[in-house]
Design a protein around this motif. Structure first.
Motif, PDB file in Angstrom:
ATOM      1  N   GLY A 380       0.778  -1.227   0.000  1.00 15.96           N
ATOM      2  CA  GLY A 380       0.000   0.000   0.000  1.00 15.96           C
ATOM      3  C   GLY A 380       0.809   1.276   0.000  1.00 15.96           C
ATOM      4  O   GLY A 380       0.433   2.254  -0.644  1.00 15.96           O
ATOM      5  N   LYS A 381       1.913   1.307   0.706  1.00 17.34           N
ATOM      6  CA  LYS A 381       2.639   2.561   0.867  1.00 17.34           C
ATOM      7  C   LYS A 381       3.389   2.934  -0.413  1.00 17.34           C
ATOM      8  O   LYS A 381       3.764   2.064  -1.198  1.00 17.34           O
ATOM      9  N   PRO A 382       3.603   4.221  -0.654  1.00 19.53           N
ATOM     10  CA  PRO A 382       4.315   4.649  -1.858  1.00 19.53           C
ATOM     11  C   PRO A 382       5.736   4.091  -1.910  1.00 19.53           C
ATOM     12  O   PRO A 382       6.443   4.013  -0.909  1.00 19.53           O
ATOM     13  N   GLY A 383       6.131   3.703  -3.094  1.00 16.57           N
ATOM     14  CA  GLY A 383       7.480   3.218  -3.365  1.00 16.57           C
ATOM     15  C   GLY A 383       7.826   3.586  -4.790  1.00 16.57           C
ATOM     16  O   GLY A 383       8.398   4.638  -5.054  1.00 16.57           O
ATOM     17  N   ASP A 384       7.445   2.734  -5.749  1.00 19.45           N
ATOM     18  CA  ASP A 384       7.606   3.020  -7.164  1.00 19.45           C
ATOM     19  C   ASP A 384       6.826   4.289  -7.508  1.00 19.45           C
ATOM     20  O   ASP A 384       5.600   4.356  -7.321  1.00 19.45           O
ATOM     21  N   VAL A 385       7.522   5.302  -8.013  1.00 18.72           N
ATOM     22  CA  VAL A 385       6.884   6.599  -8.235  1.00 18.72           C
ATOM     23  C   VAL A 385       5.825   6.545  -9.334  1.00 18.72           C
ATOM     24  O   VAL A 385       4.941   7.417  -9.404  1.00 18.72           O
ATOM     25  N   ARG A 386       5.863   5.528 -10.187  1.00 18.31           N
ATOM     26  CA  ARG A 386       4.897   5.433 -11.269  1.00 18.31           C
ATOM     27  C   ARG A 386       3.653   4.626 -10.878  1.00 18.31           C
ATOM     28  O   ARG A 386       2.691   4.563 -11.652  1.00 18.31           O
ATOM     29  N   ARG A 387       3.653   4.039  -9.732  1.00 17.59           N
ATOM     30  CA  ARG A 387       2.525   3.218  -9.326  1.00 17.59           C
ATOM     31  C   ARG A 387       1.414   4.067  -8.732  1.00 17.59           C
ATOM     32  O   ARG A 387       1.644   4.886  -7.839  1.00 17.59           O
ATOM     33  N   ARG A 388       0.199   3.872  -9.234  1.00 11.38           N
ATOM     34  CA  ARG A 388      -0.957   4.576  -8.680  1.00 11.38           C
ATOM     35  C   ARG A 388      -1.230   4.071  -7.265  1.00 11.38           C
ATOM     36  O   ARG A 388      -1.270   2.849  -7.042  1.00 11.38           O
ATOM     37  N   PRO A 389      -1.434   4.940  -6.285  1.00 13.75           N
ATOM     38  CA  PRO A 389      -1.762   4.476  -4.933  1.00 13.75           C
ATOM     39  C   PRO A 389      -3.015   3.595  -4.962  1.00 13.75           C
ATOM     40  O   PRO A 389      -4.003   3.945  -5.598  1.00 13.75           O
ATOM     41  N   PRO A 390      -2.989   2.443  -4.305  1.00  9.60           N
ATOM     42  CA  PRO A 390      -4.120   1.507  -4.383  1.00  9.60           C
ATOM     43  C   PRO A 390      -5.200   1.802  -3.343  1.00  9.60           C
ATOM     44  O   PRO A 390      -4.966   2.506  -2.358  1.00  9.60           O
ATOM     45  N   GLN A 391      -6.371   1.249  -3.574  1.00 14.12           N
ATOM     46  CA  GLN A 391      -7.437   1.282  -2.572  1.00 14.12           C
ATOM     47  C   GLN A 391      -7.362  -0.005  -1.761  1.00 14.12           C
ATOM     48  O   GLN A 391      -7.481  -1.097  -2.328  1.00 14.12           O
ATOM     49  N   VAL A 392      -7.146   0.102  -0.477  1.00 12.31           N
ATOM     50  CA  VAL A 392      -7.046  -1.090   0.367  1.00 12.31           C
ATOM     51  C   VAL A 392      -8.060  -1.083   1.504  1.00 12.31           C
ATOM     52  O   VAL A 392      -8.459  -2.148   1.976  1.00 12.31           O
ATOM     53  N   ALA A 393      -8.466   0.092   1.992  1.00 11.97           N
ATOM     54  CA  ALA A 393      -9.437   0.160   3.090  1.00 11.97           C
ATOM     55  C   ALA A 393     -10.786  -0.385   2.611  1.00 11.97           C
ATOM     56  O   ALA A 393     -11.109  -0.260   1.430  1.00 11.97           O
ATOM     57  N   PRO A 394     -11.544  -1.017   3.513  1.00 10.96           N
ATOM     58  CA  PRO A 394     -11.376  -1.098   4.969  1.00 10.96           C
ATOM     59  C   PRO A 394     -10.359  -2.125   5.462  1.00 10.96           C
ATOM     60  O   PRO A 394     -10.173  -2.256   6.672  1.00 10.96           O
ATOM     61  N   TYR A 395      -9.750  -2.860   4.548  1.00 16.68           N
ATOM     62  CA  TYR A 395      -8.669  -3.770   4.940  1.00 16.68           C
ATOM     63  C   TYR A 395      -7.511  -2.931   5.493  1.00 16.68           C
ATOM     64  O   TYR A 395      -7.269  -1.812   5.016  1.00 16.68           O
ATOM     65  N   HIS A 396      -6.813  -3.467   6.478  1.00 17.33           N
ATOM     66  CA  HIS A 396      -5.757  -2.700   7.133  1.00 17.33           C
ATOM     67  C   HIS A 396      -4.399  -3.349   6.887  1.00 17.33           C
ATOM     68  O   HIS A 396      -4.170  -4.494   7.289  1.00 17.33           O
ATOM     69  N   LEU A 397      -3.511  -2.614   6.218  1.00 21.04           N
ATOM     70  CA  LEU A 397      -2.142  -3.068   5.988  1.00 21.04           C
ATOM     71  C   LEU A 397      -1.268  -2.555   7.133  1.00 21.04           C
ATOM     72  O   LEU A 397      -0.781  -1.421   7.117  1.00 21.04           O
TER      73      LEU A 397
END
Length: 495
Positions: A380-397
């Motif tokens: 979930g957290k930003p890393g690869d600058v080209r990757r769109r931030p994902p939707q993960v909630a309500p799941y908790h990473l």
């Protein structure tokens, strides 16, 4: 005076179903998250092992069924039992039985999840954990469809919603000046722990919109909660305002099940009459809604149990009430080990710069002068600058969230340093459960020779940069937090 009519109501049957099924569904999400992550993070071979924690703490500090015995297999068994119990509520099975079935199911869920949270240490240190525990205990006394809805439990559910929203509003006003000068949302979408798919676009909305967002936040968290004490339909209007603002947060971020819990609590404020006006297919007729149940059915045993629970929760509410109006208001605090009535709040301060810890590994250390480093990618957290931030909630990473705090507080902060040392060790060991928490292992299950941690400053790309590069982020390397670390060195550090 008819005590049964005073005790129960037939105007909130829909609300009861929303509250029971909604929080049962959130319990399934929480338990699914635990099944997937708990053993790797806190299990026998985890980053913060439960057996070690239990050995150095007492029952008085953190009561848990896992104090008697903990194994990863036993934990999974308990969690699956919890999923089955919560599922019986989601499909309406528990509510179809006697009143005590709902009570037993929700109290078992409360015991189970409290047991997980109380040994969860750093990885379970978030406000929504206490929120779920509190809600599971409270809603255990709503009863089934065979009995009238207890008025006092409905009132206590509104008290929970009030603390959740009003506490968050007060902590903002007392905290960062950015909430008072209406500039907080200039930064929030970029610096929040886990941005979502729409966060980049929300960040680039006009400044006037961001100021309006802050005003709307203050209205929803400081104004709307006051309406919860008003008669219908005014109380439902206040709840509707909170639902709308929470939905905006759902669309633009990833805050586990916090927003959905607030939405469920707010929908539990709406009376059957209001539901019937808003949704014409919802009958405003209790005979249709609950079958043949007379509206004043209140078994004596049910009334006694509800009365005792209400007295307990009202007594426990004293400290959270005083905390709301304290100059030193606590945020996300529990005042007893059973997490029955808690204090809530979020983002009392706004981070204006985004820092990220990027963990890298290499298999070339000592073989070449400039080894090539490959980054581990998190889910979930930003890393690869080209990757769109994902939707993960309500799941908790959980690991991803703690990586945000790691960058914010510093690697050697006592709150985060120990688990991160073990995390680096597990990467060097190519530990399969740990690697399963990640989105990408650049070494495909093989051991790296060394790992390191690099601190970057991230910011969103501008619209022009996005068109030109396709990237959502641009980043600047600041420093190497952890120099190249080998397996032997990591074993010494993690002791």
């Amino acid at each position: 005076m008819d005590w049964a009519a005073w005790f129960g109501t037939d105007e909130y049957d829909v609300a009861r179903e929303v509250l029971l099924r909604g929080f049962a569904a959130l319990a399934i999400v929480a338990l699914a998250s635990a099944l997937a992550q708990f053993p790797a993070l806190l299990g026998e071979h985890g980053l913060e092992p439960v057996p070690r924690f239990v050995a150095r703490t007492s029952w008085r500090r953190a009561p848990s069924v896992f104090r008697w015995r903990y194994t990863d297999r036993l934990f999974r068994g308990y969690a699956w039992v919890g999923v089955a119990l919560a599922g019986s509520v989601v499909v309406g099975l528990a509510q179809a039985g006697p009143w005590w079935v709902v009570t037993v199911v929700f109290l078992l869920l409360w015991v189970l999840y409290l047991s997980i949270v109380n040994v969860g240490q750093t990885f379970y240190s978030f406000g929504w954990e206490s929120l779920l525990c509190e809600a599971l205990f409270l809603l255990a006394f709503l009863g089934s469809t065979r009995v009238a809805v207890p008025v006092v439990i409905l009132g206590l559910s509104r008290w929970l919603l009030f603390r959740l929203e009003f506490g968050a509003g007060l902590i903002k006003l007392r905290g960062d000046r950015a909430w008072r000068d209406l500039t907080a949302m200039y930064y929030h979408q970029e610096t929040q722990p886990l941005p979502g798919p729409l966060s980049w676009w929300a960040h680039h909305l006009p400044s006037w919109w961001h100021r309006l967002e802050v005003v709307g936040n203050h209205v929803a968290q400081l104004g709307a909660p006051v309406l919860l004490a008003a008669p219908q339909p005014v109380a439902s209007v206040g709840a509707g305002v909170m639902v709308l603002t929470q939905l905006w947060l759902v669309l633009t971020g990833n805050f586990s099940w916090l927003n959905w819990a607030a939405i469920v609590l707010a929908l539990g404020v709406v009376s059957d009459g209001v539901w019937a006006r808003v949704l014409p297919w919802v009958p405003d007729d209790d005979a249709v809604a609950v079958g043949s149940r007379p509206p004043d059915v209140v078994p004596v045993a049910f009334a006694v149990v509800v009365g005792l629970a209400a007295v307990l929760l009202l007594v426990k509410s004293r400290r959270p009430l005083l905390n709301l109006f304290s100059r030193h208001q606590l945020m996300n605090a529990s005042f007893d080990r059973y997490r029955l009535v808690n204090a809530y709040g979020a983002f009392g301060s706004v981070t204006k710069d985004r820092f990220e810890v990027v963990v890298e590994g290499t298999r070339e250390l000592g073989e070449v002068r400039e080894p090539r480093w490959a980054a581990y990618e998190f889910r979930g957290k930003p890393g690869d600058v080209r990757r769109r931030p994902p939707q993960v909630a309500p799941y908790h990473l959980r690991l991803d969230w703690l990586m945000w705090f790691l960058a914010l507080r510093g690697y050697r902060d006592p709150w985060s340093g120990s688990w991160f040392d073990v995390f680096l060790l597990r990467l060097l060991e190519a530990d399969r459960p740990t690697l399963a928490l990640l989105r990408r292992d650049p070494f495909h299950g093989e051991r790296p020779v060394a790992v390191r941690a690099v601190l970057y400053r991230y910011r969103y790309t501008s619209r022009e940069e996005r068109r030109r590069t396709g990237a959502f982020w641009t980043r600047e390397e600041l420093t190497v937090l952890e120099p190249p670390l080998t397996l032997a060195e990591a074993r010494r550090s993690a002791v």
